[in-house]
Design a protein around this motif. Structure first.
Motif, PDB file in Angstrom:
ATOM      1  N   VAL A   2      -4.587   4.045  11.973  1.00  0.00           N
ATOM      2  CA  VAL A   2      -5.817   4.530  11.347  1.00  0.00           C
ATOM      3  C   VAL A   2      -6.961   3.697  11.928  1.00  0.00           C
ATOM      4  N   PRO A   3      -7.878   4.304  12.662  1.00  0.00           N
ATOM      5  CA  PRO A   3      -8.931   3.512  13.326  1.00  0.00           C
ATOM      6  C   PRO A   3     -10.009   3.021  12.362  1.00  0.00           C
ATOM      7  N   VAL A   4     -10.374   1.751  12.520  1.00  0.00           N
ATOM      8  CA  VAL A   4     -11.515   1.191  11.801  1.00  0.00           C
ATOM      9  C   VAL A   4     -12.788   1.790  12.406  1.00  0.00           C
ATOM     10  N   LEU A   5     -13.839   1.912  11.599  1.00  0.00           N
ATOM     11  CA  LEU A   5     -15.075   2.545  12.050  1.00  0.00           C
ATOM     12  C   LEU A   5     -16.099   1.519  12.531  1.00  0.00           C
ATOM     13  N   LEU A   6     -16.838   1.896  13.571  1.00  0.00           N
ATOM     14  CA  LEU A   6     -17.956   1.090  14.055  1.00  0.00           C
ATOM     15  C   LEU A   6     -19.190   1.969  14.123  1.00  0.00           C
ATOM     16  N   TYR A   7     -20.340   1.368  13.846  1.00  0.00           N
ATOM     17  CA  TYR A   7     -21.618   2.090  13.926  1.00  0.00           C
ATOM     18  C   TYR A   7     -22.471   1.391  14.967  1.00  0.00           C
ATOM     19  N   ASP A  32     -25.794   2.066  17.637  1.00  0.00           N
ATOM     20  CA  ASP A  32     -26.918   2.901  18.082  1.00  0.00           C
ATOM     21  C   ASP A  32     -26.950   4.243  17.362  1.00  0.00           C
ATOM     22  N   GLY A  33     -26.684   4.210  16.063  1.00  0.00           N
ATOM     23  CA  GLY A  33     -26.743   5.425  15.258  1.00  0.00           C
ATOM     24  C   GLY A  33     -25.521   6.317  15.355  1.00  0.00           C
ATOM     25  N   ARG A  34     -24.503   5.891  16.090  1.00  0.00           N
ATOM     26  CA  ARG A  34     -23.295   6.693  16.249  1.00  0.00           C
ATOM     27  C   ARG A  34     -22.136   6.085  15.460  1.00  0.00           C
ATOM     28  N   GLU A  35     -21.310   6.948  14.861  1.00  0.00           N
ATOM     29  CA  GLU A  35     -20.081   6.508  14.221  1.00  0.00           C
ATOM     30  C   GLU A  35     -18.946   6.627  15.222  1.00  0.00           C
ATOM     31  N   LEU A  36     -18.276   5.513  15.499  1.00  0.00           N
ATOM     32  CA  LEU A  36     -17.227   5.473  16.509  1.00  0.00           C
ATOM     33  C   LEU A  36     -15.927   4.963  15.893  1.00  0.00           C
ATOM     34  N   ARG A  37     -14.822   5.539  16.334  1.00  0.00           N
ATOM     35  CA  ARG A  37     -13.516   5.102  15.866  1.00  0.00           C
ATOM     36  C   ARG A  37     -12.939   4.074  16.834  1.00  0.00           C
ATOM     37  N   ASP A  38     -12.622   2.911  16.296  1.00  0.00           N
ATOM     38  CA  ASP A  38     -12.100   1.811  17.098  1.00  0.00           C
ATOM     39  C   ASP A  38     -10.814   2.240  17.807  1.00  0.00           C
ATOM     40  N   GLY A  39     -10.810   2.086  19.137  1.00  0.00           N
ATOM     41  CA  GLY A  39      -9.626   2.423  19.908  1.00  0.00           C
ATOM     42  C   GLY A  39      -9.496   3.893  20.255  1.00  0.00           C
ATOM     43  N   VAL A  40     -10.381   4.728  19.704  1.00  0.00           N
ATOM     44  CA  VAL A  40     -10.354   6.169  19.987  1.00  0.00           C
ATOM     45  C   VAL A  40     -11.620   6.575  20.745  1.00  0.00           C
ATOM     46  N   ASP A  41     -12.770   6.325  20.132  1.00  0.00           N
ATOM     47  CA  ASP A  41     -14.050   6.667  20.753  1.00  0.00           C
ATOM     48  C   ASP A  41     -14.610   5.528  21.606  1.00  0.00           C
TER      49      ASP A  41
END
Length: 264
Positions: free
Chosen positions: A27-32, A34-43
């Motif tokens: 289950v990827p942890v979330l990062l924000y 520059d205004g984007r929501e990114l999934r750790d290890g996925v995005d």
């Protein structure tokens, strides 16, 4: 169909090849950023995050957040397709809200989910997950898998060297006064994480001394016994490889991994 599927989150820092080999669900942890929501290890990868932090003029840090309940539910549904039960293993509830989110999600899926707090972090949690997955592959039931995860987590110890306290301070992980002191004194603190506690154990003045002390602490703790070791790094693979070679020379390693520490 296996009796048990093993789930964890990306903060366990498991190398991708081990995740794939042992069919571990992440289950990827979330990062924000520059205004984007990114999934750790996925995005975005840990390496890409470190490169961004290094290039940022203002040392801008990404914000982080626990995975949503919905993301846990999505992963649980996938894991349940080939398993009777799920064992979901995570870092200390004292260090993150991930454990609580997993408990909320488990009530909303039709399969039985057991959520385990390892009371440790990073590859301390990762090794517990890895051993649990290996046992699940052998056909063990949930009770045995949980017992094994807790046994390994109880033995795990994370030793970390922090050459940049300002990053942790900006991320809210250490007080501003501690970061200021570290910057002013040019110290390179050594922290340990075990049994729900993260604490500073030594304050070497240079990175070289800190590495030397970590190796000495590892030798002392190993006591000539075979050990499982992971060398984690923050965007410095060459230094990590050098440390890995030194570890291999000093202690008897059953397995020795190198993995990139995810900054979440």
């Amino acid at each position: 169909m296996q009796k048990v599927a093993v789930v964890t989150d990306s903060a366990s820092n498991l190398p991708a090849e081990l995740v794939q080999r042992h069919h571990i669900f992440i289950v990827p942890v979330l990062l924000y950023l520059d205004g984007r929501e990114l999934r750790d290890g996925v995005d975005i990868t840990a390496g890409e995050i470190y490169r961004y932090m290094t290039a940022s003029i203002n040392n801008h840090l990404p914000k982080t957040a626990s995975p949503s309940v919905g993301e846990f539910i999505r992963v649980y549904h996938i894991a349940a397709q080939n398993a009777e039960e799920i064992v979901s293993i995570h870092l200390s509830a004292n260090l993150s809200a991930i454990y609580q989110v997993a408990n909320l999600a488990k009530e909303q899926v039709p399969v039985k989910v057991h959520v385990v707090d390892t009371h440790t972090a990073a590859m301390g949690c990762g090794f517990a997950v890895l051993e649990a997955a290996r046992l699940a592959e052998q056909g063990a039931d949930a009770e045995a898998v949980i017992r094994r995860a807790r046994e390994i987590a109880g033995k795990a110890r994370v030793i970390a060297m922090l050459p940049r306290l300002d990053y942790l301070q900006k991320g809210g992980h250490v007080p501003a006064v501690a970061a200021l002191a570290g910057s002013a004194l040019k110290i390179c603190p050594i922290l340990t994480v075990a049994h729900d506690q993260a604490r500073v154990v030594e304050l070497p003045r240079t990175q070289e001394r800190a590495v030397r002390r970590i190796l000495e602490m590892l030798e002392r703790d190993a006591k000539d016994r075979p050990v499982h070791v992971a060398v984690m790094h923050a965007g410095v693979p060459e230094q990590a490889e050098e440390l890995r070679r030194e570890v291999a020379e000093r202690v008897q390693c059953v397995e020795l991994f190198t993995t990139e520490f995810t900054p979440v």
